[in-house]
Design a protein around this motif. Structure first.
Motif, PDB file in Angstrom:
ATOM      1  N   ALA A  82       0.818  -1.220   0.000  1.00 48.63           N
ATOM      2  CA  ALA A  82       0.000   0.000   0.000  1.00 48.63           C
ATOM      3  C   ALA A  82       0.853   1.272   0.000  1.00 48.63           C
ATOM      4  CB  ALA A  82      -0.939   0.008   1.212  1.00 48.63           C
ATOM      5  N   THR A  83       1.972   1.244   0.706  1.00 48.22           N
ATOM      6  CA  THR A  83       2.791   2.457   0.841  1.00 48.22           C
ATOM      7  C   THR A  83       4.095   2.407   0.062  1.00 48.22           C
ATOM      8  OG1 THR A  83       4.014   1.631   2.768  1.00 48.22           O
ATOM      9  CG2 THR A  83       1.914   2.781   3.190  1.00 48.22           C
ATOM     10  N   GLY A  84       4.549   1.214  -0.280  1.00 52.96           N
ATOM     11  CA  GLY A  84       5.844   1.062  -0.935  1.00 52.96           C
ATOM     12  C   GLY A  84       7.017   1.148   0.028  1.00 52.96           C
ATOM     13  N   LEU A  85       6.733   1.322   1.328  1.00 48.31           N
ATOM     14  CA  LEU A  85       7.791   1.442   2.326  1.00 48.31           C
ATOM     15  C   LEU A  85       8.261   0.063   2.776  1.00 48.31           C
ATOM     16  CD1 LEU A  85       6.306   4.329   4.497  1.00 48.31           C
ATOM     17  CD2 LEU A  85       8.075   4.490   2.715  1.00 48.31           C
ATOM     18  N   LYS A  86       9.465   0.024   3.328  1.00 51.73           N
ATOM     19  CA  LYS A  86      10.034  -1.225   3.819  1.00 51.73           C
ATOM     20  C   LYS A  86       9.590  -1.469   5.256  1.00 51.73           C
ATOM     21  CE  LYS A  86      14.331  -3.787   4.008  1.00 51.73           C
ATOM     22  NZ  LYS A  86      15.741  -3.788   3.680  1.00 51.73           N
ATOM     23  N   LEU A  87       9.284  -2.710   5.560  1.00 58.96           N
ATOM     24  CA  LEU A  87       8.874  -3.119   6.901  1.00 58.96           C
ATOM     25  C   LEU A  87       9.999  -2.879   7.891  1.00 58.96           C
ATOM     26  CD1 LEU A  87       6.827  -4.650   8.748  1.00 58.96           C
ATOM     27  CD2 LEU A  87       7.969  -6.758   8.021  1.00 58.96           C
ATOM     28  N   GLN A  88       9.683  -2.209   8.983  1.00 53.52           N
ATOM     29  CA  GLN A  88      10.633  -1.967  10.065  1.00 53.52           C
ATOM     30  C   GLN A  88      10.039  -2.591  11.327  1.00 53.52           C
ATOM     31  OE1 GLN A  88      13.588  -0.493   9.502  1.00 53.52           O
ATOM     32  NE2 GLN A  88      13.002  -0.206   7.362  1.00 53.52           N
ATOM     33  N   MET A  89      10.822  -3.425  12.000  1.00 51.09           N
ATOM     34  CA  MET A  89      10.322  -4.086  13.206  1.00 51.09           C
ATOM     35  C   MET A  89      11.352  -4.008  14.317  1.00 51.09           C
ATOM     36  SD  MET A  89       8.209  -7.483  12.036  1.00 51.09           S
ATOM     37  CE  MET A  89       9.207  -8.409  13.112  1.00 51.09           C
ATOM     38  N   GLY A  90      10.860  -3.774  15.537  1.00 53.86           N
ATOM     39  CA  GLY A  90      11.714  -3.763  16.714  1.00 53.86           C
ATOM     40  C   GLY A  90      11.202  -4.751  17.745  1.00 53.86           C
ATOM     41  N   ASP A  91      11.826  -4.735  18.907  1.00 49.36           N
ATOM     42  CA  ASP A  91      11.447  -5.668  19.969  1.00 49.36           C
ATOM     43  C   ASP A  91      10.005  -5.467  20.432  1.00 49.36           C
ATOM     44  OD1 ASP A  91      13.916  -6.863  19.883  1.00 49.36           O
ATOM     45  OD2 ASP A  91      14.734  -5.698  21.546  1.00 49.36           O
ATOM     46  N   LYS A  92       9.539  -4.218  20.495  1.00 48.73           N
ATOM     47  CA  LYS A  92       8.147  -3.963  20.897  1.00 48.73           C
ATOM     48  C   LYS A  92       7.181  -4.598  19.914  1.00 48.73           C
ATOM     49  CE  LYS A  92       8.498   0.380  23.417  1.00 48.73           C
ATOM     50  NZ  LYS A  92       8.120   1.802  23.410  1.00 48.73           N
ATOM     51  N   GLN A  94       3.237  -8.763  18.473  1.00 47.96           N
ATOM     52  CA  GLN A  94       2.856  -9.848  17.576  1.00 47.96           C
ATOM     53  C   GLN A  94       2.662 -11.160  18.336  1.00 47.96           C
ATOM     54  OE1 GLN A  94       6.212  -9.538  15.028  1.00 47.96           O
ATOM     55  NE2 GLN A  94       5.338  -7.851  13.850  1.00 47.96           N
ATOM     56  N   ALA A  95       3.562 -11.440  19.265  1.00 48.30           N
ATOM     57  CA  ALA A  95       3.455 -12.668  20.054  1.00 48.30           C
ATOM     58  C   ALA A  95       2.198 -12.657  20.922  1.00 48.30           C
ATOM     59  CB  ALA A  95       4.702 -12.843  20.920  1.00 48.30           C
ATOM     60  N   ASN A  96       1.910 -11.521  21.528  1.00 43.42           N
ATOM     61  CA  ASN A  96       0.707 -11.424  22.358  1.00 43.42           C
ATOM     62  C   ASN A  96      -0.558 -11.554  21.526  1.00 43.42           C
ATOM     63  OD1 ASN A  96       2.016 -11.177  24.829  1.00 43.42           O
ATOM     64  ND2 ASN A  96       2.261  -8.970  24.590  1.00 43.42           N
ATOM     65  N   ARG A  97      -0.563 -10.983  20.341  1.00 45.71           N
ATOM     66  CA  ARG A  97      -1.742 -11.096  19.458  1.00 45.71           C
ATOM     67  C   ARG A  97      -1.953 -12.555  19.041  1.00 45.71           C
ATOM     68  NH1 ARG A  97      -6.374 -10.893  19.033  1.00 45.71           N
ATOM     69  NH2 ARG A  97      -7.312 -10.905  16.979  1.00 45.71           N
ATOM     70  N   LEU A  98      -0.885 -13.248  18.756  1.00 42.78           N
ATOM     71  CA  LEU A  98      -0.996 -14.653  18.368  1.00 42.78           C
ATOM     72  C   LEU A  98      -1.659 -15.464  19.482  1.00 42.78           C
ATOM     73  CD1 LEU A  98      -0.366 -16.952  16.396  1.00 42.78           C
ATOM     74  CD2 LEU A  98       1.867 -17.154  17.510  1.00 42.78           C
TER      75      LEU A  98
END
Length: 169
Positions: free
Chosen positions: A147-157, A162-166
């Motif tokens: 949608a944005t063309g931006l690169k995925l950025q992920m940190g520890d938070k 993601q783990a809690n949502r799973l």
């Protein structure tokens, strides 16, 4: 490689008797094609589901092409390695009967992936470990946001979220 057990309470903390699903995160620094070969080697892929992708057989080539088109396949800022994709392993607790049900594990991984990365190309590859621990799913998320063309950025938070949502799914 990072792994976060997700369960009730804080990420990484198990409550007595809780069946905890493990979410392992692996940064992808190689071609998606190499990962696809690994995931499908010796017929180990029990099923594959593609989200935001075309041909199920060509998902790796499609992801590589998307990254190239957005310039996300080149090193930037003097880094020796660049991340091309995120690779997650969703592993239900073998004591949970859901781990033995192919459709439930695939459904869990697919629902989580859709919610966490709605605008990314995703391949969910199911592996059968029934002899040992039931099924687990590999979720491959291309780093380019469609949608944005931006690169995925992920940190520890992000990983804890993601783990809690799973676990809540």
């Amino acid at each position: 490689r990072r792994g976060v057990p997700c369960g009730p309470g804080r990420a990484g903390v198990r409550e007595e008797g809780a069946h905890v699903t493990i979410l392992k995160t692996i940064d992808g620094h190689s071609s998606v094609r190499a990962l696809k070969r690994y995931l499908e080697r010796n017929g180990r892929a029990a099923a594959t589901l593609c989200l935001n992708l075309g041909d199920e057989r060509e998902w790796a080539a499609d992801m590589d092409a998307t990254r190239r088109a957005h310039g996300h396949d080149r090193k930037r800022g003097g880094r020796s390695r660049t991340r091309f994709y995120e690779h997650f392993v969703v592993s239900p607790n073998p004591k949970d009967e859901a781990a033995l049900d192919k459709d439930r594990v695939m459904g869990l991984a697919a629902r989580w992936a859709r919610e966490m990365f709605p605008d990314h190309e995703i391949a969910v590859v199911l592996h059968d470990d029934a002899a040992r621990a039931g099924y687990h799913a590999h979720v491959v998320v291309n780093c380019t946001n469609l949608a944005t063309g931006l690169k995925l950025q992920m940190g520890d938070k992000d990983q804890r979220r993601q783990a809690n949502r799973l676990q809540r799914i």
